[in-house]
Enzyme design. Structure first.
Site, PDB file in Angstrom:
ATOM      1  N   GLU A   1       9.373  -9.825  10.520  1.00  0.00           N
ATOM      2  CA  GLU A   1       8.754  -9.747  11.853  1.00  0.00           C
ATOM      3  C   GLU A   1       7.231  -9.831  11.750  1.00  0.00           C
ATOM      4  OE1 GLU A   1      10.987  -6.036  12.910  1.00  0.00           O
ATOM      5  OE2 GLU A   1      11.507  -7.178  14.700  1.00  0.00           O
TER       6      GLU A   1
ATOM      7  N   GLU B   1      18.755  -5.394   9.325  1.00  0.00           N
ATOM      8  CA  GLU B   1      19.011  -4.480  10.453  1.00  0.00           C
ATOM      9  C   GLU B   1      20.486  -4.492  10.823  1.00  0.00           C
ATOM     10  OE1 GLU B   1      16.493  -6.562  10.210  1.00  0.00           O
ATOM     11  OE2 GLU B   1      14.680  -5.773  11.150  1.00  0.00           O
TER      12      GLU B   1
END
Ligand code: 1HE
Length: 270
Positions: free
Chosen positions: A124, A144
């Site tokens: 990210e 995740e």
């Protein structure tokens, strides 16, 4: 290692102990400096990143972001992922958004130099930079999905815009990990270099970007990503406004005159 001509930036930036921030001419090098934890992003580190990008000296015109050690970044510091109530969890994610917005929509363009793990929040972070350079060793994942959580650092907004929703869903649902070649093929990174060559490449790209006319760089960083979100009609109008603003600056006038007078370089294939 940063090149020897990079020296620490004194003052507030020197007090950010989870980062190592140096400068050479118009280029700053911001290095994540938690190698023992694979540069995992703790609350302290995300706050320091935010502060660093808000407080870059005016003399800085481009930035290189890298990670100390063998890995760029292992994402969220999972040891801090304690039970939070819903509101605290939202605010935690919004803290990451603010920091990465300060990178993507800051004053100057940013190159990420990637090696080893570029996973979760590390991906990210990389996605919030304008340019990504991957060394051979780089690998890309979104664990995740396996950890029972979801992206919270802007990944769902930025990563599908680089490689598409289907590919991001694949990484999250199956735990698939891309190597550097796949990352380049799918649009996650723009440059591929051999192990150990990433920083030199990132610095060379940053030096080129630092030489751009400020309004051109501003248009690419701030107008382009917004124009692609607009309807074609609105986008074309925004483009016309931005083009008029850029071409009316003294820098543009000087550069156009230099080309017409034969004093500026031609477009060449590198
Ligand atoms: C960590 C973290 C971390 C390492 N949080 N401490 N991210 C992940 O799910 C990735 C988790 N990490 C890994 O899969 C591996 O550590 C790596 C592939 C990145 C590197 O492996 P390796 O063998 O080089 O290192 P290691 O032995 O696993 O880790 C070294 C130390 O770093 C060890 O601590 P130590 O005290 O035992 O030495 C690890 O616990 C520590 N470490 N990664 C905390 N991530 C805004 S939402 C974003 C959501 C996410 O990013 S989720 C993805 C989280």
């Amino acid at each position: 290692m940063t090149s020897p001509d990079f020296t620490p930036i004194p003052g507030l930036l020197a007090s950010l102990d989870l980062l190592q921030i140096t400068q050479s001419d118009a280029v700053a090098h911001v290095r994540l400096n938690r190698p023992a934890k694979r540069n995992a992003i703790s609350d302290g580190l995300i706050q320091q990143l935010h502060s660093a990008f808000l407080n870059l000296p005016e003399t800085v015109k481009a930035v290189v972001v890298s990670g100390a050690g063998d890995h760029f970044c292992a994402g969220l510091d999972l040891s801090e992922l304690v039970q939070r109530d819903i509101q605290a969890a939202i605010l935690h994610s919004r803290m990451w958004h603010a920091a990465f917005d300060a990178i993507q929509f800051g004053r100057v363009p940013v190159v990420a130099v990637l090696q080893g793990a570029v996973v979760g929040g590390g991906l990210e972070l990389a996605a919030s930079c304008q340019i990504r350079v991957a060394e051979d060793s780089a690998y890309f994942g979104l664990p995740e999905g396996q950890r029972g959580i979801f992206v919270g650092g802007g990944g769902s907004v930025r990563i599908p815009r680089l490689m598409g929703t289907a590919r991001m869903s694949d990484l999250m649902l199956t735990g698939r990990v891309y190597d550097a070649d796949e990352a380049e093929r799918y649009g996650l990174v723009q440059y591929r270099v051999a192990t150990g060559e990433g920083l030199a490449k990132g610095i060379a790209l940053a030096r080129k970007m630092a030489g751009n006319a400020p309004m051109s760089a501003f248009a690419v960083m701030h107008a382009l990503p917004r124009i692609v979100e607009q309807s074609p009609g609105e986008g074309l109008f925004t483009e016309a406004l931005m083009a008029a603003a850029a071409s009316s600056t003294p820098e543009a006038q000087d550069r156009l005159r230099a080309f017409l007078d034969g004093r500026a370089g031609k477009v060449v294939k590198s």
